[in-house]
Design a protein around this motif. Structure first.
Motif, mmCIF file in Angstrom:
data_model
loop_
_atom_site.group_PDB
_atom_site.id
_atom_site.type_symbol
_atom_site.label_atom_id
_atom_site.label_comp_id
_atom_site.label_asym_id
_atom_site.label_seq_id
_atom_site.Cartn_x
_atom_site.Cartn_y
_atom_site.Cartn_z
ATOM 1 N N SER A 83 0.654 12.143 -9.601
ATOM 2 C CA SER A 83 0.093 13.424 -9.179
ATOM 3 C C SER A 83 0.808 14.491 -9.606
ATOM 4 N N GLN B 256 -13.172 17.564 4.695
ATOM 5 C CA GLN B 256 -12.361 16.726 5.297
ATOM 6 C C GLN B 256 -12.611 16.838 6.736
ATOM 7 N N THR C 243 0.920 -1.218 -0.033
ATOM 8 C CA THR C 243 -0.106 -0.023 0.248
ATOM 9 C C THR C 243 0.627 1.278 -0.001
ATOM 10 N N ALA C 244 2.121 1.212 0.754
ATOM 11 C CA ALA C 244 2.905 2.314 0.814
ATOM 12 C C ALA C 244 3.344 2.674 -0.520
ATOM 13 N N SER C 245 3.748 1.701 -1.369
ATOM 14 C CA SER C 245 4.453 1.862 -2.506
ATOM 15 C C SER C 245 3.260 2.447 -3.495
ATOM 16 N N LEU C 246 2.057 1.759 -3.434
ATOM 17 C CA LEU C 246 0.852 2.503 -4.205
ATOM 18 C C LEU C 246 0.765 3.773 -4.042
ATOM 19 N N ARG C 247 0.858 4.097 -2.518
ATOM 20 C CA ARG C 247 0.832 5.691 -2.341
ATOM 21 C C ARG C 247 1.934 6.393 -3.120
ATOM 22 N N LEU C 248 3.088 6.095 -2.931
ATOM 23 C CA LEU C 248 4.011 6.718 -3.478
ATOM 24 C C LEU C 248 3.954 6.757 -4.806
ATOM 25 N N ARG C 249 3.515 5.709 -5.578
ATOM 26 C CA ARG C 249 3.295 5.841 -7.188
ATOM 27 C C ARG C 249 2.258 6.931 -7.437
ATOM 28 N N ALA C 250 1.232 6.930 -6.546
ATOM 29 C CA ALA C 250 0.208 7.642 -6.834
ATOM 30 C C ALA C 250 0.487 8.970 -6.839
ATOM 31 N N ALA C 251 1.136 9.445 -5.560
ATOM 32 C CA ALA C 251 1.944 10.854 -5.445
ATOM 33 C C ALA C 251 2.827 11.221 -6.568
#
Lengths: 300, 279
Positions: B13, B266, B2-10
């Protein structure tokens, strides 16, 4: 039979509509203090409605239920309900759920006293250590244990159980049946329980009430459980009368529950026959009158 | 994972943002000297004519102006020149006031509707007719009756945020599981205690959803309302800067409206997570 702790007196439930349906009518049943009664019948015969009327959650269209000399007029803390779906409040912890019941019964108690009392019952059902978990973190069996702890914690005069174990797997169900049996025998609790499970009824009940199919369901027979009070699950099937009892109930469920009303036109709902299981043929030993002992009858 | 997914998404972006800013910059940059003209004339005409620069400001112009605004958010040079912080504060104040009045009315009323099938049926036609009315359609009526433009804006916020909360509260209360109510009934819990210990916690996630929808709508509507009533607020600022032909300020205001809207959403999402329970 003279000590009638609970007396269901001629209750009926009808639903009005374009075609009004009668779920059951003229239903009579007495229960003694400390008795464990199981009701068996097919779905739709109105078992749950009877239980809801006993709980005060539903009102009968006719008749009344007297508990300990008083007519039921609504839900009461004297009658605890264990729901089929456990009905725990998911936003409260195990302790919170039990404490909610405790503080509802004893409104003046302070927090510490409520907590101590609740913990006692959580321990009784074997959940010590899980009191801060939320229902979503518990297995089905544990949830139902909390439901049992919540019901017991208010020290009710009667426990009403609506198929409490039907949603559980066989192993868990067995353990919980053992627990409930132990607790009820120890505390002399009066219990009215609905079940589909013949073995559950044989293991737990003192009397098994057989109900015919609805609509227009009637209480066909009250079968006295011949097994000793200190029965053990492992020895159940070795008891000489076990199989005749079991066969009698299954015969009823399989065939007689459908045809009973047609075959027995002289059935008197106020005098539901009491069946004693004998070594040979089950015999009706007494017509259980609503008010007094009826003359003995041997017939079938 | 999940961390790597977040990183890739960032990373994606940031790349998208860079591409967008780059394209924007290229589309609006100067193309060199367009024509020979006397320096006085060139000064008069501005860079649009002299260097072929687009009338649309580029990202660097926006950045510079934004920095200027952020450095002095609260200056006040009279009615037509106030800092962005002041304008946003006016808008937020109106939204909060109208929204809180709506909360105070919608939640108790929603409880009533949810608990009583009679009231539910009786009030349903009114709600069905009033709900689809554009909040700005109320504005003339509000101005005429209230006779105060600022209060009228608050009224418009109230009327637009009341419906989602009302409907969600009524729905949440009406669909509390019967068995939870039965638990309270068998424990002889009184009506008021039942409302607070069973119905409110059970309906809270639905109510919060309604509140979240409402704050979003209120923030959408305030901009339009302030364009109409004028005077102060971020909506007025946008219209005023359009009249000043300062597209830079308009774009900055659009950006800030988005950021504030996100923050409001938020905040309610955070509260909503507190009252949600897993089943």
């Amino acid at each position: 039979m003279t000590d009638k702790f609970i007396s269901i007196e001629g209750i009926a439930k009808r639903y009005d509509g374009a075609r009004s349906t009668t779920i059951f009518e003229n239903l009579w049943l007495g229960m003694a203090r400390g008795e464990f009664v199981c009701v068996i019948g097919h779905s739709g015969c109105g078992k749950t409605t009877v239980l809801n009327i006993l709980a005060g959650l539903d009102a009968p269209s006719e008749g009344a239920v007297i508990v300990d000399g008083q007519a039921i007029e609504g839900p009461s803390l004297d009658r605890a309900v264990i729901f089929q779906s456990h009905a725990l409040l998911p936003w409260r912890t195990v302790l919170g759920n039990v404490a909610y019941a405790v503080s509802s019964k004893w409104r003046r108690w302070d927090r510490a006293k409520v907590k101590a009392h609740a913990l006692k019952y959580i321990e009784l059902v074997g959940l010590a250590g899980s009191e801060h978990k939320r229902p979503s973190e518990l297995s089905g069996g544990m949830k139902q244990r909390v439901g049992i702890a919540r019901a017991l914690s208010i020290t009710p005069k009667i426990m009403l159980m609506d198929e409490p174990f039907s949603a559980l797997d066989a192993l868990t169900r067995g353990t919980l049946q053992d627990e409930v049996r132990r607790i009820c025998v120890e505390t002399g609790q009066t219990v009215f329980m609905i079940t589909h499970d013949v073995d559950e009824a044989i293991y737990l009940a003192d009397k098994i009430v057989l109900m015919t199919n609805g609509p227009g369901a009637v209480l066909a027979e009250i079968v006295e459980n011949p097994l000793p009070k200190d029965r053990l699950r492992g020895d159940l099937h070795r008891h000489p009368l076990y199989y005749s009892l079991r066969n009698h109930i299954i015969d009823f469920l399989v065939s007689r529950s459908k045809t009973f009303t047609a075959e027995t036109p002289d059935h008197d709902p106020r005098k539901v026959p009491v069946v004693k299981i004998g070594r040979t043929e089950p015999t009706i030993v007494a017509s259980k009158a609503a008010d007094s002992d009826a003359p003995q009858a041997v017939a079938r | 994972m999940t961390a790597s997914l977040r990183l890739r998404a960032a990373v994606v972006s940031i790349v998208l943002l860079a591409v967008f800013l780059g394209a924007w910059h290229i589309a609006t940059r100067s193309t060199g000297t367009a024509a020979n003209m006397s320096p006085e004339y060139a000064k008069l005409m501005g860079m649009t004519a002299t260097q072929g620069k687009s009338a649309m400001p580029g990202p660097l112009d926006i950045g510079a102006k934004l920095w200027e605004h952020l450095r002095r958010p609260f200056y006040d040079n009279g009615p037509n020149d106030k800092g962005l912080g002041i304008q946003l504060a006016y808008s937020l104040g109106r939204v909060m006031l109208g929204y809180l009045i709506a909360v105070a009315i919608a939640i108790p009323l929603g409880f009533l509707i949810g608990m009583s099938p009679l009231m539910s049926k009786a009030l349903d036609p009114f709600i069905q007719i009033l709900k689809p009315i554009s909040p700005l359609a109320w504005m003339p009526l509000a101005l005429y009756t209230i006779k105060d433009s600022s209060l009228s804006a608050i009224f418009v916020i109230f009327i637009c945020s009341v419906w989602p909360m009302l409907i969600n509260t009524a729905f949440g209360v009406a669909s509390v599981r019967k068995e939870w109510i039965n638990v309270a009934r068998t424990l002889e819990v009184g009506n008021i205690r039942r409302a607070f210990t069973v119905i409110l916690p059970a309906a809270a996630p639905t109510i919060l959803t309604g509140m979240r929808i409402s704050i979003g709508i209120a923030w959408l509507v305030i901009v339009a309302a302030e364009m109409l009533v004028g005077g102060t607020g971020i909506g007025y600022f946008v219209w005023n800067e359009w009249n000043n032909l300062s597209i830079t300020n308009v774009i900055i205001a659009i950006l800030l409206i988005g950021v504030v809207g996100m923050v409001l959403d938020q905040m309610l999402a955070r509260v909503s997570r507190l009252v949600t329970f897993p089943e």
